[in-house]
Enzyme design. Structure first.
Site, short mmCIF file in Angstrom:
data_model
loop_
_atom_site.label_atom_id
_atom_site.label_comp_id
_atom_site.label_asym_id
_atom_site.label_seq_id
_atom_site.Cartn_x
_atom_site.Cartn_y
_atom_site.Cartn_z
N LYS A 95 0.67 -1.17 -0.01
CA LYS A 95 -0.06 -0.16 0.14
C LYS A 95 0.81 1.20 0.12
O LYS A 95 0.51 2.24 -0.58
CB LYS A 95 -1.02 -0.14 1.15
CG LYS A 95 -2.06 -1.21 1.04
CD LYS A 95 -3.27 -0.71 1.85
CE LYS A 95 -4.34 -1.54 1.45
NZ LYS A 95 -5.55 -1.35 2.36
N LYS A 102 -4.44 -9.49 -6.56
CA LYS A 102 -5.85 -9.60 -6.10
C LYS A 102 -6.59 -8.34 -6.40
O LYS A 102 -6.37 -7.56 -6.98
CB LYS A 102 -5.51 -9.20 -4.51
CG LYS A 102 -6.58 -9.29 -3.66
CD LYS A 102 -6.22 -8.67 -2.18
CE LYS A 102 -6.10 -7.29 -2.01
NZ LYS A 102 -6.32 -6.81 -0.74
N LYS A 112 -10.52 -2.83 -4.53
CA LYS A 112 -11.40 -1.68 -4.95
C LYS A 112 -10.58 -0.36 -5.07
O LYS A 112 -10.90 0.34 -5.71
CB LYS A 112 -12.28 -1.12 -3.67
CG LYS A 112 -12.32 -2.07 -2.20
CD LYS A 112 -13.11 -1.22 -1.49
CE LYS A 112 -13.47 -2.10 -0.21
NZ LYS A 112 -12.41 -2.15 1.05
#
Ligand code: TYM
Length: 333
Positions: A112, A195, A198
Site C-alpha cells: 500500500k 488480488k 477496490k
C-alpha cells in the site's frame, strides 16, 4: 458461544472479492451459535486521505450493501468504528506493545505504501495494531477474512501474547482466522496474479457489487484468458492464473467445486463458459444491488441502525478496554 468480529473499509465500492472472500461468510456465520460483530472501519479508511463528504457517503453505502447482502441488525451488531472510542484507546496501548520490526514485516504496508514509504502516513504503518485492537476489544476469538489479512491476524496474536506476558495476565485470548477455501483470494480480471481490489486504478479489473447487468456482462467478456481450452483437471490450471480465477469464481457463485465446473466445460473454449459465468453473477449481484439502493433511499434509518449497533458494541468493548487500561496502570476515569 464464541464471539466473531470482522471489518471492512468503507473506501470505494465493495468488490466481488470482498463479497466472495468475506461478506458471504459473515452472512452465513449469523446462522451459527456465535455472536457476530461487523464493523465499518472508518478509522482504517483515513490511513489514506479521504474527502470528508465521500467518506460519509461511502460509510453509508457500505452499511447499505452489508444489509443488502443479508447482515441482519437484529441478530448481529453492525456499526462504524469511530463511534466506539474503545478501538482507538486500545490501539494506542497496542502501539506501545507491538515492535517496529514486527510492523516492518507486514507485506500489505509495503504494497500500500508503494515505492515512497517515507510519504505514507504513520497511521498506515501502525494500521495492524488498530486491527488487533478491533478484535481484542471484544475478546473475539473467530475472525472471518480473506487470506490477504492472515498476516495481520498473526500479528494480533503476537501482540496479545506480548501484552499478556508483559503484564503477567491471561487477558487477551488467541484468535482464529476463518477463511473460505475456494474464494480466499479472488484475483483481478486483468491479471490473474494480482488480488481483485477496490483500489485498482482499472475498473475493468473488478466486478463491483453495484455493477449493472450490462457492466458485469461486458467485464466478464473482456476478462483476460489464454488461448487453450478449459482443461479436465483442476491441477492443469496451476500455471493458468486467469483461467483458474474464473473457474474459482464460477464454482463459488454456483455452489459447485472447481472439479464439477471443469467436468462440464472441459475441452471447450471460454465463450460459452463466460456467458454462463456472467449470467450466474448477474443473477446473484443484481438483487443485492437493488436492495442496496433501497437502503440508501433512507439514510436516517441507516444511521439509526449504525447508532444502535455502536451502542451495543460499546457495551461489550468498554469494560474490556477499561480493564486493559487498569492493567497497564492508568488511574480510573
Ligand atoms: P478490506 O476492507 O480490504 O476487505 C474486507 C474483507 O474482504 C476480503 N477481501 C478479499 N477476499 C478475497 N479476495 C479478494 N480479492 C479480496 N479483497 C478483499 C479481505 O480479506 C477482508 O476480509 N484490514 C481489513 C479490515 C479490518 C478487519 C479488522 C478485518 C479492520 N479491522 C478486524 C478483520 C478484523 C481490510 O482492510 O479489509
Amino acid at each position: 458461544m464464541a464471539r466473531i468480529f470482522s471489518g471492512i473499509q468503507p473506501t470505494g465500492i465493495a468488490t466481488l472479492g470482498n463479497y466472495l472472500g468475506a461478506l458471504r461468510n459473515w452472512v452465513a456465520l449469523q446462522e451459527s451459535e456465535d455472536e457476530c460483530i461487523f464493523c465499518l472501519v472508518d478509522l482504517h479508511a483515513i490511513t489514506n486521505f479521504q474527502e470528508a463528504a465521500a467518506l460519509r457517503e461511502q460509510t453509508r453505502q457500505m452499511a447499505a450493501l452489508l444489509l443488502a447482502c443479508g447482515i441482519d441488525p437484529a441478530r448481529s451488531i453492525l456499526f462504524h468504528q469511530s463511534a466506539v472510542s474503545a478501538h482507538a484507546r486500545l490501539a494506542w496501548i497496542f502501539n506501545c506493545v507491538a515492535r517496529m520490526g514486527w510492523l516492518k514485516r507486514m507485506t500489505q504496508f509495503k504494497d500500500k505504501a508503494g515505492r515512497d514509504q517515507e510519504a505514507a502516513s504513520t497511521g498506515l504503518f501502525v494500521y495492524p495494531n488498530l486491527m488487533a485492537a478491533d478484535i481484542h476489544a471484544y475478546h473475539a476469538t473467530k475472525v472471518p477474512v480473506g487470506d490477504d489479512q492472515l498476516q495481520h491476524l498473526e500479528l494480533a496474536n503476537d501482540i496479545a501474547e506480548k501484552f499478556n506476558h508483559d503484564f503477567g495476565v491471561a487477558f487477551f485470548p488467541r484468535i482464529e482466522p476463518l477463511v473460505l477455501k475456494d474464494s480466499a483470494r479472488v484475483m483481478s480480471l486483468r491479471d490473474g496474479t494480482k488480488k481483485m481490489s477496490k483500489s485498482d486504478p482499472s475498473d475493468q479489473s473488478r466486478i463491483n457489487m453495484t455493477d449493472t447487468a450490462d457492466m458485469i456482462d461486458q467485464k466478464i467478456r473482456k476478462a483476460k484468458t489464454d488461448p487453450a481450452p478449459l482443461p479436465e483437471h483442476v491441477h492443469d490450471l496451476a500455471s493458468r492464473p486467469e483461467a483458474r480465477n474464473l473457474v474459482g469464481i464460477f464454482a463459488t457463485i454456483t455452489g459447485q467445486t472447481p472439479h464439477q465446473v471443469l467436468h462440464h466445460f472441459a475441452g471447450a473454449g471460454f465463450g460459452p463458459f463466460k456467458t454462463q459465468l456472467a449470467e450466474a453473477l448477474i443473477a446473484h449481484i443484481e438483487p443485492i444491488s437493488l436492495r442496496t439502493r433501497q437502503y440508501l433511499d433512507d439514510p436516517t434509518a441507516l444511521d439509526q441502525i449504525l447508532k444502535d449497533g455502536a451502542h451495543r458494541a460499546a457495551a461489550i468493548a468498554e469494560p474490556i478496554v477499561t480493564e486493559a487500561e487498569r492493567l497497564v496502570g492508568f488511574l480510573s476515569r
